[in-house]
Design an enzyme around this catalytic site. Structure first.
Site, PDB file in Angstrom:
ATOM      1  N   GLY A  19       1.144  -1.872  -0.116  1.00  0.00           N
ATOM      2  CA  GLY A  19       0.183   0.283   0.612  1.00  0.00           C
ATOM      3  C   GLY A  19       1.067   1.053   0.010  1.00  0.00           C
ATOM      4  O   GLY A  19       2.204   0.742  -0.194  1.00  0.00           O
ATOM      5  N   GLY A  20       0.238   2.450  -0.217  1.00  0.00           N
ATOM      6  CA  GLY A  20       1.204   3.308  -0.267  1.00  0.00           C
ATOM      7  C   GLY A  20       0.200   4.887  -0.380  1.00  0.00           C
ATOM      8  O   GLY A  20      -0.511   4.934  -0.411  1.00  0.00           O
ATOM      9  N   GLY A  21       0.669   6.071  -0.259  1.00  0.00           N
ATOM     10  CA  GLY A  21      -0.013   7.208  -0.437  1.00  0.00           C
ATOM     11  C   GLY A  21       0.698   8.463  -0.478  1.00  0.00           C
ATOM     12  O   GLY A  21       1.574   8.105  -1.643  1.00  0.00           O
ATOM     13  N   GLY A  22       1.244   9.795  -1.405  1.00  0.00           N
ATOM     14  CA  GLY A  22       1.243  10.812  -1.874  1.00  0.00           C
ATOM     15  C   GLY A  22       2.881  10.404  -1.033  1.00  0.00           C
ATOM     16  O   GLY A  22       3.591  11.128  -1.741  1.00  0.00           O
ATOM     17  N   MET A  23       2.319  10.231   0.497  1.00  0.00           N
ATOM     18  CA  MET A  23       3.969  10.513   1.298  1.00  0.00           C
ATOM     19  C   MET A  23       5.035   9.575   1.477  1.00  0.00           C
ATOM     20  O   MET A  23       5.722   9.762   1.180  1.00  0.00           O
ATOM     21  CB  MET A  23       3.554  11.130   2.501  1.00  0.00           C
ATOM     22  CG  MET A  23       5.010  11.443   3.720  1.00  0.00           C
ATOM     23  SD  MET A  23       4.269  12.233   4.994  1.00  0.00           S
ATOM     24  CE  MET A  23       4.463  10.335   6.529  1.00  0.00           C
ATOM     25  N   ALA A  24       4.245   8.066   1.239  1.00  0.00           N
ATOM     26  CA  ALA A  24       5.119   7.274   1.780  1.00  0.00           C
ATOM     27  C   ALA A  24       4.258   5.579   1.313  1.00  0.00           C
ATOM     28  O   ALA A  24       3.346   5.829   0.888  1.00  0.00           O
ATOM     29  CB  ALA A  24       5.196   7.512   3.010  1.00  0.00           C
ATOM     30  N   VAL A  26       4.508   1.573   1.767  1.00  0.00           N
ATOM     31  CA  VAL A  26       4.268   0.166   3.226  1.00  0.00           C
ATOM     32  C   VAL A  26       5.126  -0.972   1.717  1.00  0.00           C
ATOM     33  O   VAL A  26       4.137  -1.071   0.764  1.00  0.00           O
ATOM     34  CB  VAL A  26       2.932   0.387   3.721  1.00  0.00           C
ATOM     35  CG1 VAL A  26       3.123  -0.576   4.740  1.00  0.00           C
ATOM     36  CG2 VAL A  26       2.317   1.916   4.066  1.00  0.00           C
ATOM     37  N   LYS A  41       7.217   1.416   6.392  1.00  0.00           N
ATOM     38  CA  LYS A  41       6.812   2.387   5.562  1.00  0.00           C
ATOM     39  C   LYS A  41       8.687   3.491   5.640  1.00  0.00           C
ATOM     40  O   LYS A  41       8.780   3.605   6.202  1.00  0.00           O
ATOM     41  CB  LYS A  41       5.997   3.503   6.876  1.00  0.00           C
ATOM     42  CG  LYS A  41       4.820   4.423   5.893  1.00  0.00           C
ATOM     43  CD  LYS A  41       3.859   5.030   7.425  1.00  0.00           C
ATOM     44  CE  LYS A  41       3.582   6.410   6.605  1.00  0.00           C
ATOM     45  NZ  LYS A  41       1.877   6.527   7.663  1.00  0.00           N
ATOM     46  N   ASP A 135      -6.306  12.230  12.058  1.00  0.00           N
ATOM     47  CA  ASP A 135      -6.091  11.814  10.576  1.00  0.00           C
ATOM     48  C   ASP A 135      -7.684   9.888  10.807  1.00  0.00           C
ATOM     49  O   ASP A 135      -7.230   9.756   9.566  1.00  0.00           O
ATOM     50  CB  ASP A 135      -5.336  11.192   9.350  1.00  0.00           C
ATOM     51  CG  ASP A 135      -5.719  11.946   7.863  1.00  0.00           C
ATOM     52  OD1 ASP A 135      -7.240  11.343   8.074  1.00  0.00           O
ATOM     53  OD2 ASP A 135      -4.864  10.693   7.493  1.00  0.00           O
TER      54      ASP A 135
END
Length: 536
Positions: A19-24, A26, A41, A135
């Site tokens: 998984g992951g997003g804009g910052m990091a 996983v 992460k 969050d």
């Protein structure tokens, strides 16, 4: 740059991305020293030179590492290798609460109470350690296959003494789960987490978000100004006590919410107390605002919680059963429903006397035989096959022809192209004549005009052509013509709702000035016009 296959800190073998997003991002990894799986992460390398992002990444490690609770994802280690910053955490094998809601919503009362109570417990522990998560959303709640809910992603958490709530000029957090004070840009405290948890509860109960809109600003304004739709109207099967808890958590005024996450947990744990099973609905004022008085919450508190702990309620059993099915058959709604039916039949049969079990077994046997015969008949066509009459699609555009045939249950096979005097994209021939009978699901071939090369050259000389802009990925509100008209067509697609995913002509192709360009917008509901996008 991916770190898969690397060994970080000479200890953690990175296996795969999870998984992951804009910052990091996983990753799943193996700790070779302790021989166990961990989650790592990794801060995106593009941000590794941004001191503010590095500080925020470090703050997440510090916030989570300062907490020790069974419902908080544990942090084991933090490190840096060249420009790679990483946090080593507990690895949870299981879906996020968001994925679970998408698969099973609306959840049962037992599941709602079990999961929400664990989240409350984790938040209470964080708040007691002066940490506000800021969050809370179902994406940041992991569900282990043992039924344990764990809070993760303290990426924007701060100590309660801090008043800073923005990053690079914008409010932090996810707008659909914002508290009004977050949307306002005010001071965020423990009760902001309670509001966000109220949104999560609302989504578990109804399968929907309390507020949605075309933009982040419109959603934020609804958090600030609009009353929430009573969840009872969307799911009356859930006890009133749960609706009351949601509405109290979603109060616009923080002072009207629960005093603490611990107090909210007490109310959740008391839901199945006998005094609350016949709880009346909330009274409402004429203007639709919810009455601030919730009589059924009086006098239960800690005593009711202690009583509920003695109850033989099997809170969490449904969650365990569903999680096990997700492990075996992930993301398959039909098989999940079948699994639920099988579990129900097993439970019913377990409580029958022997003679009823025998009759039940015979009945089940004949039902299985009947279903097998029906399935075999459907496949082999023993009862005859439905036929469809071929319509005349010559002269229609390719898209219109495909739609007409689809409505008849006929699919399109090969599509050949030939030059002709007909307009480009017009069907000039079909392999089966009008009136012919085809089995439903069979296909016919089409021949489509590419236009006359000479005529095309002549028209190019006579008419001014303009290049079609690239609208793919753009929001609908940003799409405008550039010397031509735009025709918006809504169509179900995997893209985010409201974003363009195709156009005809395609980006970069030419269109006559003043002509029309069709743009397909992702929309999960039925579109306004049944014209499929190119290549469908």
């Amino acid at each position: 740059m991916s770190v898969e296959g690397r060994k970080l800190g000479d200890r953690y073998e990175v296996i795969s991305r999870v998984g992951g997003g804009g910052m990091a991002v996983v990753y799943k990894a193996r700790d070779v020293l302790l021989n166990r799986y961990v989650a790592i992460k990794v801060l995106n390398e593009s941000l590794s030179n941004d001191s503010e992002f590095v500080r925020r990444f470090s703050r997440e490690a510090q916030a989570a590492a300062s907490l020790s609770h069974p419902s908080v994802v544990s942090v084991y280690d933090v490190g840096q290798e060249n420009h790679t910053h990483y946090i080593v955490m507990e690895y949870i094998e299981g879906p996020t609460l968001k994925e679970y809601i998408q698969q099973y919503s609306p959840l049962t009362s037992e599941e709602i109470v079990s999961i929400a109570s664990q989240i409350c417990d984790a938040l209470a522990h964080a708040h007691e350690n002066q940490i506000v998560h800021r969050d809370i959303k179902p994406h940041n709640i992991l569900l282990g296959y043992n039924g344990r809910a764990k809070v993760t992603d303290f990426g924007i958490a701060r100590a309660t003494s801090s008043s800073t709530i923005t990053q690079a000029g914008s409010v932090m957090g996810s707008v659909h789960y914002f508290s009004p004070e977050q949307a306002r840009g005010g001071l965020i405290g423990e009760k902001s987490d309670i509001y966000s948890l109220g949104v999560v509860l609302y989504e578990m109960v109804t399968g929907e978000l309390p507020f949605d809109g075309d933009s982040a600003i419109s959603v934020a304004m609804k958090h600030l100004q609009e009353p929430v739709i009573d969840p009872e109207k969307l799911n009356p099967d859930v006890p009133q006590s749960i609706h009351h808890i949601i509405l109290k958590a979603l109060e616009k005024d923080p002072d009207q919410r629960f005093e603490s996450a611990r107090a909210m947990k007490h109310e959740l744990d008391a839901v199945f107390h006998y005094d609350r099973m016949e709880e009346p609905p909330l009274r409402t004022h004429r203007d639709g605002d919810l009455d601030k008085t919730i009589p059924a919450m009086k006098g239960l508190g800690h005593a009711a919680t202690e009583e509920s702990k003695k109850s033989p309620s099997k809170v969490g059993d449904q969650t365990l059963a569903n999680l096990e099915r997700l492990r075996q058959v992930p993301a398959d709604k039909d098989q999940t429903m079948l699994g639920r039916t099988v579990v129900w039949l097993e439970n019913v049969q377990a409580n029958m006397p022997w003679w009823q079990k025998l009759l039940f077994g015979l009945f089940t046997f004949f039902v299985i035989i009947a279903l097998a015969v029906f399935a075999f008949d459907a496949v082999m066509g023993w009862m005859g096959q439905d036929t469809a009459e071929v319509p005349d699609v010559v002269g229609k555009s390719r898209a219109e022809a495909v739609e007409v045939l689809k409505d008849k249950g006929i699919s399109v096979g090969d599509v050949n192209e030939e030059p002709s005097s007909e307009k480009k994209g017009t069907v000039i021939e079909q392999s089966e004549q009008e009136g012919a009978e085809l089995g439903e699901g069979e296909s016919i071939d089409l021949t489509v005009s590419t236009g006359s090369e000479k005529a095309g050259e002549h028209e190019q000389e006579q008419k001014e052509m303009v290049e079609v802009k690239d609208y793919i990925g753009e929001w609908e509100s940003n799409i405008q013509g550039a010397g031509y008209e735009i025709e918006i067509i809504y169509w179900p697609h995997s893209s985010k709702t409201g974003k363009a995913f195709a156009s005809d002509p395609a980006p970069g192709e030419k269109v006559e000035k003043g002509g029309t360009v069709r743009v397909w917008i992702s929309n999960p509901t039925e579109g306004k016009k049944k014209i499929p996008p190119p290549n469908q």
